[in-house]
Write a protein that holds these residues in place. Sequence first.
Motif, PDB file in Angstrom:
ATOM      1  N   ARG A   3       0.809  -1.211   0.000  1.00  0.00           N
ATOM      2  CA  ARG A   3       0.000   0.000   0.000  1.00  0.00           C
ATOM      3  C   ARG A   3       0.847   1.268   0.000  1.00  0.00           C
ATOM      4  NH1 ARG A   3      -0.868   1.704   5.419  1.00  0.00           N
ATOM      5  NH2 ARG A   3       0.189   0.384   6.941  1.00  0.00           N
ATOM      6  N   LEU A   4       0.211   2.367  -0.416  1.00  0.00           N
ATOM      7  CA  LEU A   4       0.869   3.670  -0.468  1.00  0.00           C
ATOM      8  C   LEU A   4       0.388   4.604   0.635  1.00  0.00           C
ATOM      9  CD1 LEU A   4       0.804   4.326  -4.325  1.00  0.00           C
ATOM     10  CD2 LEU A   4       2.725   3.534  -2.954  1.00  0.00           C
ATOM     11  N   ASP A   5      -0.374   4.077   1.580  1.00  0.00           N
ATOM     12  CA  ASP A   5      -0.960   4.925   2.616  1.00  0.00           C
ATOM     13  C   ASP A   5       0.086   5.754   3.358  1.00  0.00           C
ATOM     14  OD1 ASP A   5      -2.602   2.605   2.007  1.00  0.00           O
ATOM     15  OD2 ASP A   5      -3.977   3.318   3.551  1.00  0.00           O
ATOM     16  N   THR A   6       1.220   5.123   3.718  1.00  0.00           N
ATOM     17  CA  THR A   6       2.247   5.833   4.478  1.00  0.00           C
ATOM     18  C   THR A   6       2.748   7.056   3.724  1.00  0.00           C
ATOM     19  OG1 THR A   6       2.921   3.741   5.491  1.00  0.00           O
ATOM     20  CG2 THR A   6       4.452   5.584   5.684  1.00  0.00           C
ATOM     21  N   HIS A   7       2.951   6.926   2.428  1.00  0.00           N
ATOM     22  CA  HIS A   7       3.389   8.057   1.600  1.00  0.00           C
ATOM     23  C   HIS A   7       2.344   9.175   1.645  1.00  0.00           C
ATOM     24  CE1 HIS A   7       6.341   5.489  -0.802  1.00  0.00           C
ATOM     25  NE2 HIS A   7       5.586   4.587  -0.224  1.00  0.00           N
ATOM     26  N   ILE A   8       1.110   8.816   1.307  1.00  0.00           N
ATOM     27  CA  ILE A   8       0.051   9.817   1.163  1.00  0.00           C
ATOM     28  C   ILE A   8      -0.235  10.519   2.488  1.00  0.00           C
ATOM     29  CG2 ILE A   8      -2.337  10.205   0.478  1.00  0.00           C
ATOM     30  CD1 ILE A   8      -0.509   9.359  -1.829  1.00  0.00           C
ATOM     31  N   ILE A   9      -0.344   9.749   3.576  1.00  0.00           N
ATOM     32  CA  ILE A   9      -0.627  10.341   4.891  1.00  0.00           C
ATOM     33  C   ILE A   9       0.500  11.281   5.301  1.00  0.00           C
ATOM     34  CG2 ILE A   9      -0.903   9.824   7.342  1.00  0.00           C
ATOM     35  CD1 ILE A   9      -2.313   7.206   6.468  1.00  0.00           C
ATOM     36  N   GLY A  10       1.744  10.885   5.025  1.00  0.00           N
ATOM     37  CA  GLY A  10       2.883  11.752   5.340  1.00  0.00           C
ATOM     38  C   GLY A  10       2.831  13.065   4.579  1.00  0.00           C
ATOM     39  N   PHE A  11       2.503  13.002   3.282  1.00  0.00           N
ATOM     40  CA  PHE A  11       2.391  14.229   2.481  1.00  0.00           C
ATOM     41  C   PHE A  11       1.246  15.102   3.009  1.00  0.00           C
ATOM     42  CE2 PHE A  11       4.070  11.584  -1.314  1.00  0.00           C
ATOM     43  CZ  PHE A  11       5.380  11.866  -0.953  1.00  0.00           C
ATOM     44  N   GLU A  12       0.146  14.465   3.388  1.00  0.00           N
ATOM     45  CA  GLU A  12      -0.976  15.234   3.933  1.00  0.00           C
ATOM     46  C   GLU A  12      -0.578  15.973   5.212  1.00  0.00           C
ATOM     47  OE1 GLU A  12      -5.289  13.597   2.885  1.00  0.00           O
ATOM     48  OE2 GLU A  12      -4.139  12.191   4.100  1.00  0.00           O
ATOM     49  N   LYS A  13       0.181  15.312   6.070  1.00  0.00           N
ATOM     50  CA  LYS A  13       0.600  15.953   7.313  1.00  0.00           C
ATOM     51  C   LYS A  13       1.536  17.131   7.055  1.00  0.00           C
ATOM     52  CE  LYS A  13      -0.229  12.085  10.414  1.00  0.00           C
ATOM     53  NZ  LYS A  13       0.306  11.119  11.392  1.00  0.00           N
ATOM     54  N   ASN A  56      10.378   9.016   0.775  1.00  0.00           N
ATOM     55  CA  ASN A  56       9.556   9.988   0.066  1.00  0.00           C
ATOM     56  C   ASN A  56       9.229  11.189   0.950  1.00  0.00           C
ATOM     57  OD1 ASN A  56       8.597  10.391  -2.525  1.00  0.00           O
ATOM     58  ND2 ASN A  56       7.073   8.763  -2.422  1.00  0.00           N
ATOM     59  N   ILE A  57       8.882  10.915   2.210  1.00  0.00           N
ATOM     60  CA  ILE A  57       8.543  11.997   3.136  1.00  0.00           C
ATOM     61  C   ILE A  57       9.773  12.834   3.457  1.00  0.00           C
ATOM     62  CG2 ILE A  57       7.693  12.497   5.463  1.00  0.00           C
ATOM     63  CD1 ILE A  57       6.026   9.854   5.172  1.00  0.00           C
ATOM     64  N   VAL A  58      10.922  12.185   3.635  1.00  0.00           N
ATOM     65  CA  VAL A  58      12.171  12.927   3.889  1.00  0.00           C
ATOM     66  C   VAL A  58      12.472  13.867   2.728  1.00  0.00           C
ATOM     67  CG1 VAL A  58      14.686  12.675   4.017  1.00  0.00           C
ATOM     68  CG2 VAL A  58      13.221  11.269   5.470  1.00  0.00           C
ATOM     69  N   MET A  59      12.329  13.374   1.504  1.00  0.00           N
ATOM     70  CA  MET A  59      12.645  14.212   0.341  1.00  0.00           C
ATOM     71  C   MET A  59      11.679  15.382   0.224  1.00  0.00           C
ATOM     72  SD  MET A  59      14.070  11.630  -2.640  1.00  0.00           S
ATOM     73  CE  MET A  59      12.810  10.350  -2.542  1.00  0.00           C
ATOM     74  N   ALA A  60      10.427  15.183   0.652  1.00  0.00           N
ATOM     75  CA  ALA A  60       9.481  16.298   0.655  1.00  0.00           C
ATOM     76  C   ALA A  60       9.821  17.293   1.760  1.00  0.00           C
ATOM     77  CB  ALA A  60       8.060  15.767   0.835  1.00  0.00           C
ATOM     78  N   ALA A  61      10.236  16.785   2.923  1.00  0.00           N
ATOM     79  CA  ALA A  61      10.434  17.632   4.101  1.00  0.00           C
ATOM     80  C   ALA A  61      11.682  18.502   4.032  1.00  0.00           C
ATOM     81  CB  ALA A  61      10.484  16.765   5.351  1.00  0.00           C
ATOM     82  N   VAL A  62      12.681  18.103   3.235  1.00  0.00           N
ATOM     83  CA  VAL A  62      13.940  18.877   3.240  1.00  0.00           C
ATOM     84  C   VAL A  62      13.742  20.292   2.700  1.00  0.00           C
ATOM     85  CG1 VAL A  62      15.519  16.904   3.169  1.00  0.00           C
ATOM     86  CG2 VAL A  62      14.624  17.829   1.018  1.00  0.00           C
ATOM     87  N   LEU A  63      12.724  20.500   1.863  1.00  0.00           N
ATOM     88  CA  LEU A  63      12.441  21.839   1.335  1.00  0.00           C
ATOM     89  C   LEU A  63      11.169  22.438   1.938  1.00  0.00           C
ATOM     90  CD1 LEU A  63      13.318  21.437  -2.479  1.00  0.00           C
ATOM     91  CD2 LEU A  63      14.728  22.423  -0.663  1.00  0.00           C
ATOM     92  N   ALA A  64      10.628  21.801   2.981  1.00  0.00           N
ATOM     93  CA  ALA A  64       9.439  22.337   3.642  1.00  0.00           C
ATOM     94  C   ALA A  64       9.817  23.503   4.554  1.00  0.00           C
ATOM     95  CB  ALA A  64       8.739  21.239   4.444  1.00  0.00           C
ATOM     96  N   GLU A  65       8.827  24.277   4.919  1.00  0.00           N
ATOM     97  CA  GLU A  65       9.042  25.411   5.814  1.00  0.00           C
ATOM     98  C   GLU A  65       8.966  24.924   7.265  1.00  0.00           C
ATOM     99  OE1 GLU A  65       6.112  28.931   6.938  1.00  0.00           O
ATOM    100  OE2 GLU A  65       6.951  29.219   4.914  1.00  0.00           O
ATOM    101  N   GLY A  66      10.035  25.119   8.021  1.00  0.00           N
ATOM    102  CA  GLY A  66      10.040  24.704   9.418  1.00  0.00           C
ATOM    103  C   GLY A  66      10.668  23.335   9.622  1.00  0.00           C
ATOM    104  N   THR A  67      10.392  22.740  10.781  1.00  0.00           N
ATOM    105  CA  THR A  67      11.031  21.486  11.188  1.00  0.00           C
ATOM    106  C   THR A  67      10.036  20.327  11.118  1.00  0.00           C
ATOM    107  OG1 THR A  67      12.542  22.649  12.672  1.00  0.00           O
ATOM    108  CG2 THR A  67      12.231  20.304  13.078  1.00  0.00           C
ATOM    109  N   THR A  68      10.488  19.238  10.546  1.00  0.00           N
ATOM    110  CA  THR A  68       9.697  18.011  10.469  1.00  0.00           C
ATOM    111  C   THR A  68      10.357  16.942  11.332  1.00  0.00           C
ATOM    112  OG1 THR A  68       8.972  18.500   8.209  1.00  0.00           O
ATOM    113  CG2 THR A  68       8.782  16.211   8.950  1.00  0.00           C
ATOM    114  N   THR A  69       9.563  16.293  12.169  1.00  0.00           N
ATOM    115  CA  THR A  69      10.044  15.181  12.987  1.00  0.00           C
ATOM    116  C   THR A  69       9.300  13.922  12.571  1.00  0.00           C
ATOM    117  OG1 THR A  69      10.471  16.666  14.861  1.00  0.00           O
ATOM    118  CG2 THR A  69      10.333  14.307  15.339  1.00  0.00           C
ATOM    119  N   ILE A  70      10.056  12.905  12.193  1.00  0.00           N
ATOM    120  CA  ILE A  70       9.472  11.640  11.740  1.00  0.00           C
ATOM    121  C   ILE A  70       9.854  10.557  12.737  1.00  0.00           C
ATOM    122  CG2 ILE A  70       9.264   9.980   9.855  1.00  0.00           C
ATOM    123  CD1 ILE A  70      10.353  12.110   7.965  1.00  0.00           C
TER     124      ILE A  70
END
Length: 435
Positions: free
Chosen positions: A127-137, A175-189
């Motif tokens: 499943r791809l749920d983990t990817h999609i839910i991470g992007f949504e968050k 996938n979530i890490v690659m999205a988060a590196v250019l996000a605004e602020g801090t992401t904790t996974i």
Amino acid sequence: MSSFEVIGGNKLHGEIVPQGAKNEALQILSAVLLTAKPVTISNIPDILDVNLLIELLEDIGVKITRTSRDTCTFQADDIDADYLASEAFRKKGGRLRGSVMFAGPMLARFKRAYIPKPGGDKIGRRRLDTHIIGFEKLGARYEYDDVAGCFKLSSPQLKGTYMLLDEPSVTGTANIVMAAVLAEGTTTIYNAACEPYLQQLCRMLNCMGAKISGIGSNLLVIEGVNVLNGTTHRMLPDMIEIGSFIGLAAMTQSEITIKNAGVEHLGVIPDKFQQLGIQFNITGDDIHIPAQDVYEIQTFMDGGILTIYDHPWPGFTPDLLSIVLVVATQARGSVLVHQKMFESRLFFTDKLIDMGAQIILCDPHRATVIGLGRKHNLRGITMSSPDIRAGQALLIAALSAEGKSVIQNIEQIDRGYQYIDERLRHLGADIKRVN
């Protein structure tokens, strides 16, 4: 369609160098989309899945200079983001599960991404749920287009956040890490995957200017940055291929040296093969497996039958359970192989039973192997490769069997193992490719 014709029973001898890691390549190559600067990657495996991913990168506008078969320079400075919504991309990208790895970088840099229905091995539900839910968050919106058969994601600006993953998915974490590196602020996974290949991705991103801490643990902290630069990166040897060669040596009573094996990144893999009774010596970064007439499966300390099962890193990788199962057929003793993560990966055991192996398929996840201790050799048959890892396992069985085997659908093997027939011939195997 091509086949391998294999005459089994030959004892092999010599040195072999493992290819670059397939599972690392699918992440690392996708990460080039995060920057407009040149990124040079070496030790790229020359296999169908990776070459298809490189084609997809070229299709969306990445400039690629291939200085050798294992080294490329990528520059993503003129990307057609909307091409990923085209029917052409959906058809080609749908053949490769790794194409899902474009979503994180595209969403981070271009604010939109498209995910076709994933292809790849038919080994059960993935499943791809983990990817999609991470992007949504992170603030992305998504919708599924039934007509086009793809997910659409968009966000004006991803925002850093805390997330607890529902499972430590390797591709999901990447996938979530690659999205988060250019996000605004801090992401904790939290509950992040921590495989060596994911560690490689994080280290490469840090070399490009990302700020990722906690690498190697299941808690990653990512401080978003505005832009990433280019870098140079070399991929690790493929741990799955290394495990395959250890099993091959034992099954064929061969003396093989695996050169430049990246031993420090193998985790429990050597231990699991030693539990099957396989002897080997590690010298520096090389693994020498001596010819061994008999190998005996260990029992647990209380005398119970050994169980080998898959588990997220640092546990045993599911990609090697097919090899373990095959190798156990000629060991002395019994083992229970428990494939927890995928419900269809043990269905190739019927082919081994046709070859003379004593295996009880308990259910889709468990198989008990009663080792023959070489009292009865496997016999050659005609069979078909159902997926990458089972295909390699069947090839090892064929190389150890009496008589001629024909393995059909070898494109599945080519997806994960480069020039495998040529490399095995250099060790003395009697194998030829028939188109």
